[in-house]
Structures are given as C-alpha cells and as structure tokens.
Design a protein around this motif. Structure first.
Motif, PDB file in Angstrom:
ATOM      1  N   ALA A   1      -8.916  15.594  10.274  1.00 48.48           N
ATOM      2  CA  ALA A   1      -7.652  14.769  10.134  1.00 48.48           C
ATOM      3  C   ALA A   1      -7.714  14.470   8.585  1.00 48.48           C
ATOM      4  N   PHE A   2      -6.567  14.142   8.032  1.00 49.17           N
ATOM      5  CA  PHE A   2      -6.504  13.815   6.539  1.00 49.17           C
ATOM      6  C   PHE A   2      -5.785  12.615   6.318  1.00 49.17           C
ATOM      7  N   VAL A   3      -5.995  12.167   5.151  1.00 46.77           N
ATOM      8  CA  VAL A   3      -5.183  10.780   4.447  1.00 46.77           C
ATOM      9  C   VAL A   3      -4.894  11.026   3.069  1.00 46.77           C
ATOM     10  N   ASN A   4      -3.712  10.914   2.698  1.00 49.23           N
ATOM     11  CA  ASN A   4      -3.278  11.125   1.373  1.00 49.23           C
ATOM     12  C   ASN A   4      -3.225   9.847   0.591  1.00 49.23           C
ATOM     13  N   TYR A   5      -3.981  10.005  -0.555  1.00 53.22           N
ATOM     14  CA  TYR A   5      -3.995   8.590  -1.450  1.00 53.22           C
ATOM     15  C   TYR A   5      -2.790   8.899  -2.371  1.00 53.22           C
ATOM     16  N   VAL A   6      -1.657   8.806  -1.898  1.00 53.66           N
ATOM     17  CA  VAL A   6      -0.409   9.047  -2.734  1.00 53.66           C
ATOM     18  C   VAL A   6      -0.067   8.451  -3.861  1.00 53.66           C
ATOM     19  N   GLU A   7      -0.687   7.027  -3.720  1.00 58.69           N
ATOM     20  CA  GLU A   7      -0.360   6.203  -4.632  1.00 58.69           C
ATOM     21  C   GLU A   7      -0.955   6.290  -6.103  1.00 58.69           C
ATOM     22  N   GLY A   8      -1.961   7.072  -6.000  1.00 54.71           N
ATOM     23  CA  GLY A   8      -2.580   7.446  -7.285  1.00 54.71           C
ATOM     24  C   GLY A   8      -3.333   6.177  -7.706  1.00 54.71           C
ATOM     25  N   ILE A   9      -3.193   6.106  -9.159  1.00 55.70           N
ATOM     26  CA  ILE A   9      -3.744   4.766  -9.642  1.00 55.70           C
ATOM     27  C   ILE A   9      -3.075   3.438  -9.469  1.00 55.70           C
ATOM     28  N   TYR A  10      -1.862   3.652  -8.892  1.00 60.29           N
ATOM     29  CA  TYR A  10      -1.008   2.247  -8.640  1.00 60.29           C
ATOM     30  C   TYR A  10      -1.285   1.687  -7.450  1.00 60.29           C
ATOM     31  N   VAL A  11      -2.548   0.961  -7.386  1.00 58.79           N
ATOM     32  CA  VAL A  11      -3.030   0.384  -6.113  1.00 58.79           C
ATOM     33  C   VAL A  11      -3.037  -1.383  -6.433  1.00 58.79           C
ATOM     34  N   GLY A  12      -2.495  -2.018  -5.511  1.00 60.26           N
ATOM     35  CA  GLY A  12      -2.191  -3.293  -5.552  1.00 60.26           C
ATOM     36  C   GLY A  12      -1.660  -3.872  -6.740  1.00 60.26           C
ATOM     37  N   TYR A  13      -1.941  -4.816  -7.522  1.00 61.48           N
ATOM     38  CA  TYR A  13      -1.255  -5.454  -8.400  1.00 61.48           C
ATOM     39  C   TYR A  13      -1.060  -4.471  -9.490  1.00 61.48           C
ATOM     40  N   ARG A  14      -1.551  -3.393  -9.621  1.00 60.93           N
ATOM     41  CA  ARG A  14      -1.331  -2.339 -10.657  1.00 60.93           C
ATOM     42  C   ARG A  14       0.086  -1.727 -10.448  1.00 60.93           C
ATOM     43  N   PHE A  15       0.413  -1.551  -9.181  1.00 57.58           N
ATOM     44  CA  PHE A  15       1.640  -1.101  -9.086  1.00 57.58           C
ATOM     45  C   PHE A  15       2.781  -2.218  -9.241  1.00 57.58           C
ATOM     46  N   TYR A  16       2.547  -3.332  -8.437  1.00 53.35           N
ATOM     47  CA  TYR A  16       3.671  -4.426  -8.652  1.00 53.35           C
ATOM     48  C   TYR A  16       4.073  -4.909 -10.158  1.00 53.35           C
ATOM     49  N   GLU A  17       2.984  -4.931 -10.836  1.00 50.72           N
ATOM     50  CA  GLU A  17       3.214  -5.499 -12.457  1.00 50.72           C
ATOM     51  C   GLU A  17       3.696  -4.337 -13.064  1.00 50.72           C
ATOM     52  N   THR A  18       3.285  -3.171 -12.582  1.00 48.66           N
ATOM     53  CA  THR A  18       4.189  -1.944 -13.410  1.00 48.66           C
ATOM     54  C   THR A  18       5.400  -1.733 -12.981  1.00 48.66           C
ATOM     55  N   ALA A  19       5.555  -1.620 -11.867  1.00 52.62           N
ATOM     56  CA  ALA A  19       6.921  -1.604 -11.183  1.00 52.62           C
ATOM     57  C   ALA A  19       7.832  -2.705 -11.598  1.00 52.62           C
ATOM     58  N   ALA A  20       7.491  -4.034 -11.755  1.00 47.63           N
ATOM     59  CA  ALA A  20       8.333  -4.981 -12.371  1.00 47.63           C
ATOM     60  C   ALA A  20       8.688  -4.749 -13.722  1.00 47.63           C
TER      61      ALA A  20
END
Length: 969
Positions: A378-397
């Motif tokens: 089977a597989f799993v794709n870590y599609v979010e790259g470095i944008y894990v947790g707060y790194r995404f929310y703060e950057t996206a904001a």
C-alpha cells in the motif's frame, strides 16, 4: 498475536517431527497388534522398541525447539524477576506528578473561573471521570503491578469532594470502555444517554455543588489509527488483521447513533453532546477537562457560555492525576503549552485525505500470502511537504489563503496561566564569523500568582514566490523559566546558529541553503501571537555543499538521498498563495505502483541478497586467538584498531546469533565475555514482555512536550535509567519521535509533537538522561512511521527530500548529535518510497552514519519476516541495519557465508558490541555469566530421560530373552 504466530511457524519442522514420530509409533503398534504373531514376546519387544524410538525422536525434536528457535524466548521468560525499591517508586511517582503539573494546559478560563480556591465540592460528569486514559495501548501500555492514581483520586488529594452518586451512576453503567489490543480496538464510548439521568440525580447534584466538571477522554494505541469515519464499512482488499477495518463500537441507545454518518472519533459523540446539554442547562459554572493525547475538535465549547474553563490533561501515567486536583485548586499554576495545533475541523487539515488506507491495485507480483492472510503493498503520500501543523496555518494565514481564526482554535505553543507575564526582547546579535545568533529575554511576572512561562523563538525567513519552500513561522529555540514570583523577573539567554534558519533545496542546489536576506526573529506567546520581532540580515547566500562548509556540523555534505522517495506526488506549495492546495491535498485517485518503483521494490518474493555480493570482497578473519575480552574495549574509541582484533576472534555463528536474536535482548558470546543484556519496551516505562517485570509508567511523551521543559525531560531519562538498574535492564525501546502528521495517528500519545524541534530537543534530553545512567536508548521509529494503518504490510511512504530532512528526520538528527556515541536506533516497518526503511542504505548509512556520525547500532522494529513477507536479515545488514528484533526463528538469520555477508556481519557486530560494552552492565568489569537455569534443568531432564529410556529398552530386551529361554526349555 504476531509473535505467537511467528513462534508457531518457527517450530513447525520440529512439531512435524513430533507428530510424525507419534503417528508412526501408533501405526506400527496397530500393525503389530493386527499381525498374527505367535511369539507374544516379540510383539511386546517390538512395541517397546517402537515407542522408545518414538519418544527419543520426540525428545530430540523438543530439544531442537528449546535450544534453537525458542532458546532466546525461554531464556528471557525464565530470567530472574527484579523489583523496584520503595524509594525508587516514590521518586518516580513524584516526577510523574511534576511532569503532569507542567503538562496540563489551560486552554480557556473565562471569568477567571479557575482556580476553584473557594469551592470544596465538584460534580464530576462524564463516564470517563471513572475510567480515564492513563496511557496508550500496545508497547506504550502501563503495568498493573503498581498503584494508579485515578482522576477522582487526584481531586480528592487536593481536598475536593466529588459527588458519589454520580460516580456510582457511571460505574453501574460500565466499568470498561472495550478491549484495546495491538490488532483489535473497540472504540465504544460508554457514555450514558441523557435520558438515563433521573431528575432526582440532577437535583441532588445541584444541591451538592454549584460547580460542575465534564470529562471527555479518547484513547489511542499501537496497531490502529483513530477512526476518521466511525461508520466506514469493512475493507475487502485482503484479510490482513493489521489493515483497517470498520470502526467497531456499540451505541449507547437504540434511539440514535452515537456517531451519525460522517462522524469521526475526535469529535463529540451524540451521548456526550446530550450530556453536555444536560449539564449546561443546570449549571452555570462548568469546567471541561479533555483527557486524550490527540487534538480534539473543541469548537463546541464556544456554543456553551456555561463552559468557562477548558483544560487539556493528556495521559498522566500512573501517578500524574494528582496534578489535576492541584491545578483546579490553584496550588499549582498551569504552565503547559500546546504541542499541537487545535483546529476547528480536522477533516479540513492538509493531510486528512492522504492519511490511511491506500492499497496498490497492480502489485500481484508483490502480494505475499502469509499465515495472517495476503499482504498487499500500500502507499501513503505526504502531500503537505514541509507544511505540517502550525507551519501550514501560519504561512497560509500570512498568504491570505485561510481565515486563521475560523480555522485555528488554539495555536501551537498556546497556554494560559493564573498570572500574567511580560516578555522583553533584548537586542538580537549576529556573529557572522561563528554563525551565532543570540539575545536575552527578560520575563516579568506582572500578575499576582507565582508561575512559570515559556519563551518561544521563531524565525520567518525571506521567501521568493515559487522558489525553495519556506514556512513563515519556524520554531528555532525555546526555554522555560523557573518559578517567578509576582513582580519578579528572570532573564533567559536564547541562542541558535544561523544554519538553523537554512532550508533544504532538493530541486536545484541539492543541499541546505541559507539564502541572503532579512530574517524575522521573534518571540511569541504562541505560534501566531508575536510579542516582539527584530531582523537579522544574512548578507549573502550560503550553500552548505563542501566538506569545509557542512550543515549543522555534518561530517559529510548532506545532499540528495531520497529522490526516489518523492515519487509522482504533487506536493503542496506556497507558490502563488498556495494555488495548488486543492490539487495537492486531494485524495489519491491513482492506485497503481509505477514501473520505476517496481524496479526497486523488494520483499521475500524477489529478495536475493547475493546479487549485491562484491567479487572483490575478501573473506574477513574469524576464530582468531587474540586473547581479548569485550570488557577490554570499554571506553576504547570506535575506530581503534583493537576492535579489529576482537572482531577477528568471532566466528560466523557467534555473529549470526548476535544479529539474529536481538528481540528484547542482545545475545551472549561466551568466547569474549559478552553477557546477554535485556532490552525492553518503552516509551513511558520499562516493560519486560517475557518475565512480566515492569517499571512504573510515567506520563506519555505528549505530556512531556506540553511542559516545554528540558529539565523535566532530562529527569525523565535519568529516572528511566535508575529504574533500569534495579530491574537489570540495559536498553530502552524509546523515545518515540515520529511527528504528529495527523491528529488521527494511533501513537500520537507516545510521540511528542507536530514540531521537529520541540520533539528533538526534549527527546534528546531523555536520551542523554538515560545515558548518564549507562542505559542506551533505541530512538524510534527510523523513519517516516507516522501512521499505524498497514504499517507492516509493505507501506510505501512517499515524501520529498525537503520534508524528510526538515521535518521527519530532524528529531533523530538532533538526538544523534546531542547524545554522542554508543546509542541505538530502532527502524520502522514502512518503506521509504519503494525501499524498506531498514534496507535503505541512503537512510541508514549515508545519512545516519556518514552525515550525522552515528556510532551505535540500528535494530529493526519487530521482526517476523515470513509473517510480514518482506524482512530478510541478509538484505538488511548489507544496507546498514545491525540487529533483528526477533524473539523466534524466522528469516532473521544470515544464510549466505559470502565475503560480502561476513563483512556486513562484522560491521553489525562491531556496532552492537560497541554500544553494549559501554552500558552500565560493564562499568565494574566483566560481569559473571552462567548457564541459564532452564538449560541446566534441560540437561538434567535429558540425562534422566535418556537413562530411563535406555533402562526401559534394556528391561524389554531382558524380558524378551527370558521369555525366549523359557519357551526353549
């Protein structure tokens, strides 16, 4: 169950011999009885001889079982049982309470409801109040050998009275939440329906106290991720019990479903919501306590003005709940900070659609038929790259891609106190010659209660649209203050290196890069709330790509190793304000393994390690007589020539046993004075799975992370080390440092955080603390083991090199560089890309040893090659793994005796011996070793049975001769 099946498989040949011998004897007996034999003496002699031979065959087969496949297991199971001293028990329990005191996090405190300084009585609602979660399941489960402080006990210890009628109401309803094991989880939440609360019960509660507390809990554990759909139908891809099945649970009412269609486990059940409706209808002062390790959808509290205070009280271990009463009373001022981001809708996180069960549909050639059913990759794709947790929310904001307040409820690093603090940031200095960035922070208690505060330093690097991916907020350093009295201050120095601000460019430079430009260095009360910020100017771009200029002290240049692991995945990018968000984070639609991946995919169906034999390899020396003992090399440098002399003394079988039989131990080698050492499960305790001996369970690592306290983390490791001495343990299967990629991760309780720096710094303190007591830690799971779903079913994990290095490997790197030599790591079950992690030479040799300079040994996760279908010891040792965590005989032994294999075995033996000789067991010279008691008993039993069988045969022959002589006369 895996080890039970593996055990049966390992003794299958001997069992066949036993059954065959008995069947042959039985058939022979019947045949002789049916044959007309005038001479009864001959018949009896034949009977006796047949059964003597059969029993002899059985004894030989049993001996081969006991001294072969079962030897290690029996040795461990019959080992001496040790116990903790009362002093150590008390010390450990005190530490557990200290950790929980600082790990409990105050998320809301409207109208300053807490502390309850003037209230002595509390109505505690919620079935979980009588059966809270103390720890996780599986390897993280706690021992029942020690007393446990319950949640209600913790309140009573602080002088609170609780409503006994409510307690009895819940315990009469249910005393257990369901059966939780590694292979099966009952997700039932036995919360009584609101209709079961009588008017008299509520009226009595109102008379008892004006204050109500509601307890909600969630459990997690090894082997299962938390259900993201409580009504999913069972999967039909194969019958492997480690693959996800429908979320098994029992509704609390026939009138409604606890989890309507579309519900997941980390939101309120209908019974819980109805209970909260009931409580808030009758009480105006309500505190909610969430007792779980995984972030929960807590947005509902805003719908109830009566819920004034919210506490997060994760798994406290066996004594930690005493701290909850102290926090409620106010004798402890909460100082915890969230280790993860609490979002309002977990189904809208970047990883949600790419976490779980995604079997390939074109891999019949790699589907393995095992005892437990078919194992389909089977597989799993870590599609979010470095944008894990707060790194995404703060950057996206910052990019305007999300409405932050509508998305995030409690930021990473957030937590309230009963007092207030002011943090004053001194001038930031940057020494370009040393690369050091530093500044002072003066923390002043501006309130009226003594308390502790956390200093969180973040970096916002310069970003060029479409260039190297960078988050706008990156935790770069943190410290926790001492207790500060009202009006008093403490100045704390914050320091980090400029290469801590670098990013990994896997597309162009293929190296770490510190781009020239303005870097915002800030202190924040959480990841979103800036207290103060200054600018550090990096005058020119630095590329860490030469041996004189490596990143973070790497011994060799870090360059691309995981190109293959990126696969054909579209990764989330900050470019054009996250324009590709919908495309990148969508659920997979292509379930076919690519031809390129198939070309490098190896399992037992196509494994042939001999293909990697090097014809130029020379057979190493074995069986030399150099007169060295292992103890002679304690403290000797890893590269000292004496190691070559010692390794020359070993033979193939000794090295093979050391490598193959490393499950919960590492084996003895009598010829060099190497004793058997005990390595046991963690991470919150020391658990010997064979003797049953266990230490006290400390709070889970999620609690340690919420303390943000390095001193407590160090004390945690030291205490583990002290307990290890008393129960004769040398190695600790911990700490666990995988990342909270998803809130639904089954083992989030034993992992620390969504942030690699917080994880790495605190886990490193645990490792260093244990090492100070001579205990080596198996930091795990190396690497990218962020989900339990199909974890040992050939799970291909696809991630780009930047995220692998900056997020998922960073805690391991921090620990290796902080703890120094003679430690250990445990591999992971999953594949990285299409290569099994424990067979990934780029991970295990290029990165771990060449770049980071690791000197110690790397062990697999639980080894059951034939059962899982992909573990081959010969393949693994050729690619940087040293030991097999096997307790039974399977594919854990080395079949090849080629020069290439022996060279790999020699290297593995070196790594294992180097770590073990530097453990506490050798600190007073060579330990005594004796034959295990069971082996002495076996020799005695064999001798006795041999004499008995010989005597029976002699007796039968004598009787036969006596009858023959009588017949002649």
């Amino acid at each position: 169950m895996d080890d039970v099946i593996a055990t049966i498989r390992s003794v299958q040949p001997q069992l066949i011999v036993v059954i065959a011998a008995l069947l042959v004897a039985l058939v022979a007996t019947i045949a002789v009885n049916r044959t007309t034999v005038a001479d009864q003496g001959t018949r009896k002699l034949t009977h006796a001889t047949v059964w003597v031979v059969a029993v002899t065959a059985v004894i030989v087969a049993v001996n081969l079982m006991l001294t072969g496949p079962l030897s290690s297991m029996i040795t461990m199971a019959t080992g001496t049982r040790y116990e903790l001293s009362q002093k150590t028990i008390e010390t450990t329990n005190d530490l557990a309470v200290d950790i929980e005191r600082e790990g409990i996090t105050l998320l809301q405190n409207n109208d300053n409801m807490l502390p309850l300084a003037d209230t002595d009585a509390i109505n505690v609602f919620g079935w979980a109040s009588t059966n809270p979660v103390y720890g996780g399941t599986g390897s993280g489960a706690l021992s029942d050998a020690y007393d446990t402080t319950s949640l209600l006990d913790g309140l009573h210890m602080s002088g609170f009275k609780t409503n006994d009628r409510l307690t009895d109401f819940y315990t009469d309803y249910a005393t257990t939440r369901g059966d939780d094991t590694i292979t099966s989880t009952d997700w039932t939440l036995p919360e009584p329906p609101a209709s079961d609360y009588s008017d008299d019960l509520i009226s009595d509660a109102q008379d008892f106290s004006d204050t109500a507390m509601v307890v909600i809990s969630r459990v997690g554990g090894e082997g299962s991720d938390l259900p993201d759909d409580m009504n999913a139908t069972d999967h039909t891809f194969d019958d492997d019990s480690n693959n996800p099945k429908a979320a098994t649970y029992t509704d609390n009412s026939t009138e409604y479903k606890d989890f309507p269609e579309g519900s997941h486990y980390l939101e309120l059940s209908q019974s819980e919501r109805d209970m909260i409706d009931l409580v808030t209808a009758h009480f105006d002062d309500v505190v909610l306590a969430y007792n779980g390790a995984n972030t929960f959808e807590l947005g509902f509290v805003e719908q109830y003005p009566q819920i004034k205070s919210v506490l997060w009280a994760p798994h406290p271990g066996q004594a930690g709940f005493a701290a909850l009463g102290e926090v409620l009373r106010g004798t402890t001022n909460p100082s915890g900070k969230t280790a993860d981001t609490f979002v309002r809708d977990l189904t809208q996180t970047p990883s949600y659609e790419n976490f779980g069960d995604f079997p390939y549909d074109n891999v019949s050639e790699f589907t393995v038929d095992t005892t437990r059913g078919k194992r389909t990759p089977a597989f799993v794709n870590y599609v979010e790259g470095i944008y894990v947790g707060y790194r995404f929310y703060e950057t996206a904001a910052e990019e305007g891609a999300i409405d932050y307040n509508a998305t995030v409820q409690y930021p990473f690093g957030y937590g309230l106190s009963y007092t207030t603090f002011n943090q004053n940031m001194g001038e930031v200095t940057y020494d370009e010659e040393t690369g050091t960035i530093g500044f002072d922070v003066t923390v002043t208690n501006t309130g009226e209660v003594t308390g502790k505060d956390v200093i969180e330093a973040y970096v916002n690097p310069p970003y060029t649209d479409g260039d190297i991916e960078k988050a706008s907020a990156n935790l770069v350093a943190f410290e926790k203050t001492d207790e500060i009295k009202p009006g008093a201050s403490q100045t704390v120095h914050i320091e980090f290196d400029d290469d801590d601000m670098a990013s990994y460019d896997y597309r162009d430079a293929k190296a770490y890069v510190l781009e020239g430009g303005d870097y915002g260095v800030s202190i924040r009360s959480d990841s979103h709330s800036v207290i103060d910020e200054q600018t550090v100017v990096v005058p020119q771009t630095i590329v860490y790509d030469s041996e004189n200029n490596t990143h973070d002290g790497d011994q060799t240049v870090a360059t691309n190793v995981f190109d293959e692991a990126a696969g054909d995945v579209t990764y989330l990018s900050r470019a054009n304000r996250f324009a590709n968000y919908d495309q990148a984070t969508a659920a997979p639609t292509d379930f076919s393994m690519s031809d390129d991946a198939k070309a490098t995919f190896v399992n037992l169906s196509n494994s042939d390690p001999s293909q990697s034999d090097n014809p130029d390899d020379q057979m190493p020396t074995t069986n030399a007589d150099n007169g060295l003992r292992l103890v002679d090399l304690r403290g000797v440098d890893y590269d000292d020539k004496q190691w070559d002399l010692l390794l020359d003394q070993l033979n193939f079988d000794e090295m093979d046993d050391l490598i193959a039989d490393a499950g919960y131990q590492n084996a003895a080698i009598r010829s060099i004075g190497k004793i058997r050492l005990s390595d046991v499960d963690g991470p919150a305790a020391l658990k010997d799975n064979f003797t049953g001996v266990s230490s006290i369970g400390l709070p889970a690592n999620i609690v340690v992370a919420c303390t943000w306290n390095k001193n407590l983390a160090r004390a945690y490791g030291e205490t583990i080390g002290d307990m290890a001495h008393e129960i004769n343990v040398s190695g600790w299967y911990a700490p666990s440092v995988n990342i909270h990629r998803s809130a639904f991760g089954g083992r989030n309780f034993e992992y620390f955080s969504e942030d690699p720096l917080l994880t790495g710094e605190l886990a490193a303190e645990q490792v260093v603390g244990a090492k100070s007591r001579g205990v080596y830690s198996f930091t795990k799971h190396f690497a990218l083991n962020e989900q339990e779903t199909r974890r040992n079913s050939q799970l291909c994990t696809w991630a780009n090199e930047q995220s692998i290095r900056e997020i998922y490997l960073k805690p391991f790197e921090t620990i290796v560089k902080a703890s120094g030599d003679a430690q250990a790591l445990m591999g992971s079950f999953n594949y990285i890309g299409s290569i099994y992690s424990s067979a990934h030479s780029g991970l295990n040799e290029t990165v771990l040893r060449d770049e980071w300079g690791f000197k110690g040994f790397l062990e697999t996760d639980y080894f059951s090659g034939a059962l899982y279908g992909y573990q081959d010891a010969d393949q693994l040792i050729r690619n940087g793994t040293d030991a097999m965590l096997a307790s039974t005989e399977t594919t854990n032994h080395i079949d090849s005796k080629s020069a290439t294999s022996l060279i790999a075995m020699r290297r593995a033996a070196h790594n294992i011996l180097y770590t073990t000789v530097n453990s506490w067991r050798y600190e007073n010279g060579e330990p005594e070793q004796s034959m295990p008691v069971w082996q002495i008993v076996l020799v005695g039993a064999d001798a006795t049975l041999g004499v008995l069988l010989a005597g029976l045969e002699i007796l039968a022959v004598r009787r036969f001769m006596k009858r023959r002589q009588a017949a002649i006369r």
